[in-house]
Design a protein around this motif. Structure first.
Motif, short mmCIF file in Angstrom:
data_model
loop_
_atom_site.label_atom_id
_atom_site.label_comp_id
_atom_site.label_asym_id
_atom_site.label_seq_id
_atom_site.Cartn_x
_atom_site.Cartn_y
_atom_site.Cartn_z
N GLU A 1 -10.81 20.34 -16.28
CA GLU A 1 -11.57 21.29 -15.49
C GLU A 1 -13.04 20.91 -15.58
OE1 GLU A 1 -10.76 25.18 -16.88
OE2 GLU A 1 -8.62 25.12 -16.37
N GLY A 2 -13.64 20.64 -14.42
CA GLY A 2 -15.04 20.26 -14.39
C GLY A 2 -15.30 19.33 -13.23
N PRO A 3 -16.54 18.93 -13.04
CA PRO A 3 -16.87 18.01 -11.94
C PRO A 3 -16.19 16.67 -12.12
CG PRO A 3 -18.74 18.30 -13.41
CD PRO A 3 -17.72 19.31 -13.83
N VAL A 4 -15.75 16.11 -11.02
CA VAL A 4 -15.01 14.85 -11.08
C VAL A 4 -15.85 13.74 -11.69
CG1 VAL A 4 -13.84 13.08 -9.72
CG2 VAL A 4 -13.56 15.50 -9.14
N LEU A 5 -17.10 13.63 -11.26
CA LEU A 5 -17.96 12.57 -11.80
C LEU A 5 -18.20 12.77 -13.29
CD1 LEU A 5 -20.61 12.12 -8.94
CD2 LEU A 5 -18.66 10.65 -9.51
N GLY A 6 -18.35 14.01 -13.71
CA GLY A 6 -18.55 14.29 -15.13
C GLY A 6 -17.33 13.91 -15.95
N ILE A 7 -16.14 14.25 -15.45
CA ILE A 7 -14.91 13.88 -16.15
C ILE A 7 -14.76 12.36 -16.20
CG2 ILE A 7 -12.40 14.02 -16.11
CD1 ILE A 7 -13.70 16.61 -16.93
#
Length: 838
Positions: A259-265
């Motif tokens: 769960e979270g922004p794709v780029l962050g993951i």
């Protein structure tokens, strides 16, 4: 007869001097059925590692803010999965302090369940990287970047745990931890400080207990003693300190969907993949070095397969994340303990994981007695120890302090991924700066010879300065241009060649040398290429067409791959070649006078080149050998022929080989008439004192001793005179008789018969001298114990090709076959050998 098994060589087998001549793996006993046997050394080593891993795993979980059980899950999975499927048998994997900062940030940003999912995805990425076989590319990262990263992570961990040691809670960043430290010092928690102080004191003092008591006590890990002492103190005094509280396994948190922004993951997965992979691979290389330098036990341990190790780490991270564990990586502290405890196989690593599982299931009441400040103190000490003084000195010595400091600061202030990226960028910038930086100086010697010295790589950026220095040379002068670099591009080559032609047309004499003083000549046409100077740092062969090998590409022996077939004047292909031109008519006066000294001049020139070029590179290693003494793995008996350079053909260095050279590589049997005790003494010393693991007898093509045996009857000297050479060659008579006897098969070389009688005798002599070697008492005893191997070798000088006596052949029972040693891609091309009788 048995078929030939080609002997393979690869990069990993050349990395150390340990047993370069390996026997092919024989089938397991019992008709191919495998037996699961655990050596006593593995069992004891696994217990030692377990006692270290248990408190460390809990401490690292505490430092990350993860559930304490997550540290135990990662330790168990690292031992069982990475230990079983990884490519480094003695490396121990588990939760690593180097990942604590990364994991803590992920938990803070995304929560624990998403962090577990990120660990799983990082494991999948590691499996993908292993599949494309890029493991060795991680070793291309500058050590200064790696050490700076570890130091930054270590100081971040230490500052955070310092607040726990003082009875408080850590802040979210190193800057905040430093800023809040005065307030924390003003509000100390007495019991926590006392427990932590005892833990730190025991950790630091335990390895330094003197005398016999210290030797016995150090068998118990300091971490276990420190944590146990803190737990006993807290229990006896009833201190009010928080303790470990392992919840029920039924409530253990498992991963969820990210769960979270794709780029962050994606950035998080990349960070975990990068840190775990680089740390594991570097640790595996370090473990190989420890195993190679270990004196006891002498059990053979296979070298690390880095791609397989990366796959094993990936599988472990997938399972650890799926079970709610921390990220897994190879860890140096536990791996060093495993090697030092005498582990001989991967069973020790796997057993340590099993003990972790049993402890997590059945020792929960005991684990709950551990005070949390003790774990905080343990991890804090480890964090400070990650800032290694040795690493700082190494970075300073190699002029990479800027890279180290920038990486350290970037990791501590910005984060691990950001710091590593900045460190790599700075390392690349430093390398480019060094490539572009070229020092060009000109001087005139007392005898009127003008010398131009070029220090650094000679690229188009240096052409203006080079042209200016060349044009300052007077017409008709004797000029020596000394090139100290490993690369010269097209523009620099054209400038140098054009000036050389012009200066020669004006009556001047030019000599272009490497920094060792060895001379090399230009091409006959003046436009094709330059000869390669010595590998100590002169320009490489130049190809105007821009071929990939043009920049001084060389093989492992230092020979240019694109060297011309025609031999021009004095092509010093390698630093060991001390060859000079016969025609010095065009040499400058100072050089000619230096060569006029004959062999003495050559010796002085070679010694000067060694002191200037090679000594600075090997001084540290030789100083270590001087302190620790020699521990060679092999006794190498070969001929005194000057064409045999043992260090070159075996890719060995100082301390690797105990070498005995004599005329004809002969081994007089004990008690032989006119025996030479020097050879027997060397064998006894190597086998009984140095405890070598193997002995190799190496013959060679065109051996003058074998030719003498064929030409002159040794037992009937002319005029009754018996010279020292004739007396010595009597030990080769059994080889001559063996070759002429119809009771013995002729030796063959890679599936063919020898070219002539001399080559046949050279091969037979190796086989016969191995028989003589077996008669020595020390050798026979070690062979019976199974702790010594004998090898036969033949080196064809003209082909620069090595051959090994086929393993598994019992001398005297079948044909002796010398099989070619070549690159891996050539080995499979060898055909099977047909049985024949000459």
């Amino acid at each position: 007869m048995s078929a030939c098994v080609p002997t393979r060589t690869d990069h990993s087998s050349r990395a150390t001097g340990a047993s370069r001549f390996q026997r092919p793996h024989s089938p397991p006993p019992g008709g191919g059925r495998r037996r699961f046997r655990i050596a006593g050394a593995d069992l004891s080593a696994s217990i030692s590692v377990f006692l270290i891993a248990l408190p460390l795993s809990l401490g690292i979980a505490l430092a990350t803010g993860a559930p304490l059980q997550a540290g135990l899950v990662a330790a168990a999975v690292g031992g069982l999965v990475a230990g079983r499927f990884g490519g480094a048998p003695l490396q121990v994997s588990g939760p690593a302090a180097g990942l604590a900062v990364v994991t803590a940030d992920l938990i803070q940003q995304y929560g624990w369940r998403t962090t577990c999912a990120i660990t799983v995805l990082a494991g999948v990425a590691q499996l993908g990287l292993s599949h494309v076989r890029v493991a060795r590319s991680a070793l291309a990262v500058s050590p200064a970047v790696v050490h700076g990263m570890l130091a930054g992570i270590g100081i971040t961990i230490a500052l955070a745990q310092l607040h726990i040691v003082l009875g408080g809670s850590p802040e979210s960043s190193p800057v905040d931890n430093v800023r809040m430290l005065p307030a924390q010092l003003a509000d100390l928690h007495g019991p926590a400080v006392l427990v932590s102080a005892l833990t730190v004191a025991v950790l630091l003092a335990w390895p330094h207990i003197p005398g016999r008591t210290g030797r016995i006590s150090r068998k118990i890990p300091a971490a276990l003693v420190a944590v146990s002492a803190a737990a006993v103190l807290a229990a006896l005094t009833g201190m009010n300190v928080p303790h470990v509280d392992l919840p029920s396994w039924s409530n253990h948190a498992l991963p969820g969907l990210p769960e979270g922004p794709v780029l962050g993951i994606a950035a998080a997965v990349l960070t975990v993949t990068l840190v775990t992979s680089v740390q594991s691979l570097l640790s595996a290389v370090a473990v190989d070095k420890l195993v190679a330098g270990r004196k006891e036990p002498r059990a053979e341990v296979e070298r690390s397969d880095l791609d397989r190790e990366l796959a094993g780490q990936g599988a472990a991270n997938i399972l650890s994340g799926a079970l709610g564990g921390l990220p897994v990586a190879g860890v140096a502290v536990r791996s060093v303990a495993n090697v030092s405890a005498g582990a001989v196989s991967r069973h020790s690593t796997m057993l340590h994981g099993l003990w972790i599982v049993l402890a997590a299931l059945f020792l929960v009441p005991v684990i709950d007695l551990i005070p949390l400040p003790a774990l905080g103190a343990l991890v804090m000490v480890i964090g400070f120890q990650m800032v290694s003084i040795r690493h700082i000195r190494s970075a300073s010595r190699h002029r990479e302090m800027l890279v180290y400091v920038v990486t350290f600061a970037g990791v501590a202030l910005l984060g691990v991924l950001e710091g590593v990226v900045i460190g790599i960028a700075v390392a690349v910038a430093v390398a480019l700066h060094r490539l572009a930086r070229t020092h060009i100086t000109a001087e005139t010697t007392a005898d009127g010879v003008h010398r131009i010295q070029v220090r650094g790589q000679l690229t188009f950026l240096a052409v203006p300065r080079l042209s200016r220095a060349l044009n300052q040379m007077p017409r008709g002068a004797d000029v020596v241009v000394e090139l100290d670099g490993s690369f010269m591009d097209h523009a620099a080559y054209e400038t140098l060649q054009g000036w050389q032609d012009s200066h020669a047309a004006q009556g001047g004499r030019v000599e272009i040398t490497g920094r060792s003083g060895n001379r090399f000549a230009g091409p006959a046409s003046g436009a094709d290429s330059t000869d390669s100077p010595d590998t100590a740092g002169s320009v490489g062969s130049h190809d105007p067409a821009g071929s990939a090998d043009s920049a001084g590409s060389r093989d492992s022996a230092g020979v240019p791959r694109n060297a011309h077939s025609t031999h021009t004047c004095c092509r010093p292909w390698t630093p060991w070649r001390n060859h000079h031109c016969d025609n010095h008519a065009t040499a400058p006066a100072s050089v000619a006078r230096g060569r006029a000294g004959g062999s003495a001049g050559q010796l002085a020139t070679g010694l000067s080149a060694f002191q200037r070029n090679t000594a600075p590179l090997v001084r540290e290693e030789l100083a270590r050998l001087a302190r620790e003494g020699q521990t060679p793995s092999q006794l190498f008996i070969t001929c005194a022929d000057s064409r045999l350079v043992t260090s070159m053909i075996t890719s060995s260095g100082p301390g690797d080989l105990f070498t005995v050279r004599n005329v004809g590589n002969l081994v007089p049997p004990p008690g032989a008439e006119s025996t030479d005790d020097s050879v027997g003494a060397a064998i006894e010393y190597a086998v009984d004192v140095l405890k070598v693991q193997s002995i190799t007898i190496c013959g060679h093509s065109g051996c003058g001793a074998m030719q003498a045996l064929l030409d002159t009857p040794v037992n009937t000297p002319p005029n009754g005179a018996q010279t020292p050479l004739r007396r010595w060659l009597r030990h080769g008579v059994p080889s001559l008789e063996r070759m002429r006897s119809r009771k013995h098969s002729w030796a063959r070389i890679s599936g063919r018969l020898p070219a002539d009688a001399v080559e046949q005798l050279c091969l037979t002599n190796v086989v016969q001298q191995l028989e003589h070697l077996r008669t020595h008492e020390a050798v026979r005893r070690r062979l019976d114990e199974g702790t010594l191997e004998l090898h036969g070798m033949y080196f064809h000088v003209g082909e620069a090709q090595a051959y090994l006596l086929q393993d598994g052949v019992r001398i005297g029972e079948t044909d002796e076959v010398f099989d070619r040693v070549g690159p891996v891609e050539d080995s499979d091309a060898e055909g099977s050998l047909e049985e024949s009788r000459a």
